[in-house]
Design an enzyme around this catalytic site. Structure first.
Site, mmCIF file in Angstrom:
data_model
loop_
_atom_site.group_PDB
_atom_site.id
_atom_site.type_symbol
_atom_site.label_atom_id
_atom_site.label_comp_id
_atom_site.label_asym_id
_atom_site.label_seq_id
_atom_site.Cartn_x
_atom_site.Cartn_y
_atom_site.Cartn_z
ATOM 1 N N SER A 129 -73.999 23.241 21.804
ATOM 2 C CA SER A 129 -73.473 21.860 22.343
ATOM 3 C C SER A 129 -74.364 20.662 21.678
ATOM 4 O O SER A 129 -75.375 20.942 22.062
ATOM 5 C CB SER A 129 -73.219 21.764 23.668
ATOM 6 N N TYR A 152 -70.418 15.693 19.081
ATOM 7 C CA TYR A 152 -69.406 14.667 19.441
ATOM 8 C C TYR A 152 -69.673 13.483 18.599
ATOM 9 O O TYR A 152 -70.823 13.113 18.514
ATOM 10 C CB TYR A 152 -69.737 14.010 20.891
ATOM 11 N N THR A 178 -65.688 18.252 17.971
ATOM 12 C CA THR A 178 -64.990 18.263 19.247
ATOM 13 C C THR A 178 -63.973 16.834 19.355
ATOM 14 O O THR A 178 -64.672 15.771 19.222
ATOM 15 C CB THR A 178 -65.648 18.452 20.425
ATOM 16 N N LYS A 275 -62.255 21.055 17.067
ATOM 17 C CA LYS A 275 -61.889 21.662 18.280
ATOM 18 C C LYS A 275 -61.320 20.424 19.335
ATOM 19 O O LYS A 275 -62.047 19.577 19.365
ATOM 20 C CB LYS A 275 -63.418 22.161 18.876
ATOM 21 N N HIS A 299 -60.351 21.734 26.076
ATOM 22 C CA HIS A 299 -61.559 21.687 26.554
ATOM 23 C C HIS A 299 -61.443 22.489 28.067
ATOM 24 O O HIS A 299 -62.359 22.149 28.814
ATOM 25 C CB HIS A 299 -61.812 20.369 26.722
HETATM 26 C C1 LIG Z 1 -69.538 23.787 31.848
HETATM 27 C C2 LIG Z 1 -68.919 23.471 30.696
HETATM 28 C C3 LIG Z 1 -69.558 22.480 29.890
HETATM 29 C C4 LIG Z 1 -68.907 22.270 28.674
HETATM 30 N N1 LIG Z 1 -69.348 21.435 27.310
HETATM 31 C C5 LIG Z 1 -68.850 21.245 26.404
HETATM 32 C C6 LIG Z 1 -69.463 20.628 25.297
HETATM 33 O O1 LIG Z 1 -70.485 20.212 25.700
HETATM 34 N N2 LIG Z 1 -68.613 20.415 24.151
HETATM 35 C C7 LIG Z 1 -67.603 20.832 24.000
HETATM 36 O O2 LIG Z 1 -67.036 20.940 22.886
HETATM 37 N N3 LIG Z 1 -66.926 21.581 24.970
HETATM 38 C C8 LIG Z 1 -67.460 21.739 26.199
HETATM 39 N N4 LIG Z 1 -66.924 22.616 26.906
HETATM 40 C C9 LIG Z 1 -65.582 23.256 26.626
HETATM 41 C C10 LIG Z 1 -65.828 24.541 26.141
HETATM 42 O O3 LIG Z 1 -66.349 24.582 24.871
HETATM 43 C C11 LIG Z 1 -64.531 25.428 25.788
HETATM 44 O O4 LIG Z 1 -63.664 24.483 25.301
HETATM 45 C C12 LIG Z 1 -63.690 25.967 27.307
HETATM 46 O O5 LIG Z 1 -64.942 26.346 28.103
HETATM 47 C C13 LIG Z 1 -62.765 26.898 27.189
HETATM 48 O O6 LIG Z 1 -62.336 27.280 28.200
HETATM 49 P P1 LIG Z 1 -62.824 28.549 29.196
HETATM 50 O O7 LIG Z 1 -64.001 28.129 30.047
HETATM 51 O O8 LIG Z 1 -61.503 28.727 30.025
HETATM 52 O O9 LIG Z 1 -63.181 29.632 28.008
HETATM 53 C C14 LIG Z 1 -67.439 23.121 28.366
HETATM 54 C C15 LIG Z 1 -67.019 23.956 29.228
HETATM 55 C C16 LIG Z 1 -67.632 24.153 30.371
HETATM 56 C C17 LIG Z 1 -67.029 24.865 31.422
#
Ligand SMILES: Cc1cc2nc3c(=O)[nH]c(=O)nc-3n(C[C@H](O)[C@H](O)[C@H](O)COP(=O)(O)O)c2cc1C
Length: 404
Positions: A129, A152, A178, A275, A299
């Site tokens: 990330s 981002y 994203t 994404k 997300h």
């Molecule tokens: C704690 C956490 C932090 C996240 N941070 C980002 C991020 O920095 N950038 C991003 O594109 N998605 C972020 N996401 C989304 C994840 O990339 C992903 O889309 C999501 O976790 C998918 O769902 P799942 O947790 O049910 O597998 C984050 C998700 C979580 C749970």
């Protein structure tokens, strides 16, 4: 009588390593989630586990999978099941990508380093990330596996370009842009707990810390958590305890548009993964803009509440763009059977975030190994049970909606 007793009495060897003992009782992602919930301070667990507003999108992502049932075929000689496939033209040991998650060190001090190493061992890519707590270079230094970098497009495009160049120099293979974060979603668990990143120490946090001594000990011994990719930049490095919403909202650029995808193409010459695509129309536009892959994603239910369930959206998107761009199904993956369902319905791979974070919170790096081991063996077993000897044999006839 003694012979009978001896034949049934099997004492498990005593496991002296506390982590191994904990993990040996975790048979599923749900078990790891329960262990992580016990070990992590409540604010930290909720930051990982929670979603936006009423968490409808989050719940739908997961529920969408359970509304699907298999149409298992039998007598198909599944003596040798091959779970491997390709994504962006390169090999995957099984069809999963580790999703980008910000502030990973909140779950365990090694943070992104552990996830990258575990991903490389499992033979699957890891998307680091922008908001990571280990830098692009630090992560590359510990992994010779497949690495992607998630960006981002912040207001400060110069900073984004610099990060993209650093990713290229460090041999990252793809940029994940994203696009579902025009502004930050409202995660009400964080609001209620007054949760900030990095965590602020107040009376509530002290009590929370005292009742989770394992986590607290690791946290205070490690160097302070910071946004490692931007340390020392004018945008602030995140070492001050300001609220996540404020920091990130200041950087998110709500004027983001398709022109920015073209801009990214002008500064990055490798594959682009968009994404956050959530409609067939945007999937088509992605193809028109020539992106190599899209991640169907809300997300993980952390942005817009009331978004569609990604697995339910997948068949329409696959019908519209299959063969023109690769499709990654993201959100709600908790079992190997979810991955198999996604591939059957037209995805080229699945992506998961919380699943590995629960593993990390439950047992650090070996916890991530544990969860990836569970998912990989799940995929293999489920493929055998539905009569698919290879990923190429996964097709929509193997799955149907229960209410269809
Ligand atoms: C704690 C956490 C932090 C996240 N941070 C980002 C991020 O920095 N950038 C991003 O594109 N998605 C972020 N996401 C989304 C994840 O990339 C992903 O889309 C999501 O976790 C998918 O769902 P799942 O947790 O049910 O597998 C984050 C998700 C979580 C749970």
């Amino acid at each position: 009588m003694m012979r009978t007793l001896r034949s049934v009495l099997r004492l498990r060897p005593i496991e002296f390593d506390a982590t191994a003992r904990r993990l040996s009782k975790a048979a599923s992602v749900a078990d790891l989630r329960r262990i992580a919930r016990r070990r992590l301070p409540r604010g930290v667990f909720d930051y990982i586990d929670g979603g936006a507003e009423d968490e409808v999108s989050l719940g739908r992502n997961v529920a969408g999978f359970s509304r699907l049932e298999f149409r298992p075929r039998v007598l198909r000689d599944v003596g040798a099941v091959d779970t491997s496939t390709t994504l962006l033209g390169r090999h995957l040991a099984f069809p999963l990508v580790l999703a980008p998650t910000g502030f990973t060190r909140i779950a365990d001090p090694q943070g992104e380093l552990s996830v990258a190493r575990a991903g490389a061992r499992a033979g699957i890519p890891y998307a680091l990330s922008t908001l990571s707590t280990r830098s692009i270079e630090e992560v590359r230094a510990v992994s010779d596996g497949r690495l992607w970098f998630q960006v981002y497009t912040w207001r400060d495009r110069g900073l984004v370009e610099e990060m993209v160049n650093r990713a290229a120099a460090a041999g990252y293979e793809a940029i994940v842009l994203t696009v579902d974060t025009a502004v930050l979603g409202r995660r009400e668990r964080d609001v209620r707990r007054g949760f900030t990143l990095p965590p602020k120490i107040g009376p509530g946090t002290i009590v929370d810390g005292l009742v989770h001594p394992g986590w607290t000990w690791g946290f205070v011994r490690a160097e302070p958590i910071a946004f490692s990719n931007v340390t020392g930049k004018s945008v602030g490095d995140g070492t001050d305890a300001i609220s996540l919403a404020q920091y990130v909202n200041d950087q998110f650029d709500p004027s983001l548009s398709w022109r920015d995808v073209e801009w990214l193409r002008s500064v990055w010459h490798g594959p682009i993964v968009l994404k956050g695509i959530q409609t067939v129309e945007d999937a088509r536009l992605s193809v028109e803009h020539g992106v190599e892959a899209i991640a169907l994603s809300n997300h993980g239910g952390r942005q817009l509440d009331g978004a569609p369930s990604m697995i339910e959206l997948l068949p329409d998107v696959a019908a519209a763009v299959s063969g023109e761009t690769e499709i990654i199904l993201d959100g709600g993956v908790r079992r190997g059977s979810d991955i198999v369902k996604a591939l059957s319905l037209g995805a080229d791979a699945a992506m998961a975030g919380r699943a590995y974070l629960y593993g990390l919170g439950a047992g650090g790096e070996v916890g991530v190994d544990h969860v990836l081991g569970l998912l990989a063996t799940d995929v293999r077993r489920v493929m055998a049970l539905i009569g698919a000897g290879s990923v190429g044999e996964l097709s929509p006839e193997l799955v149907r909606r229960r209410d269809a």
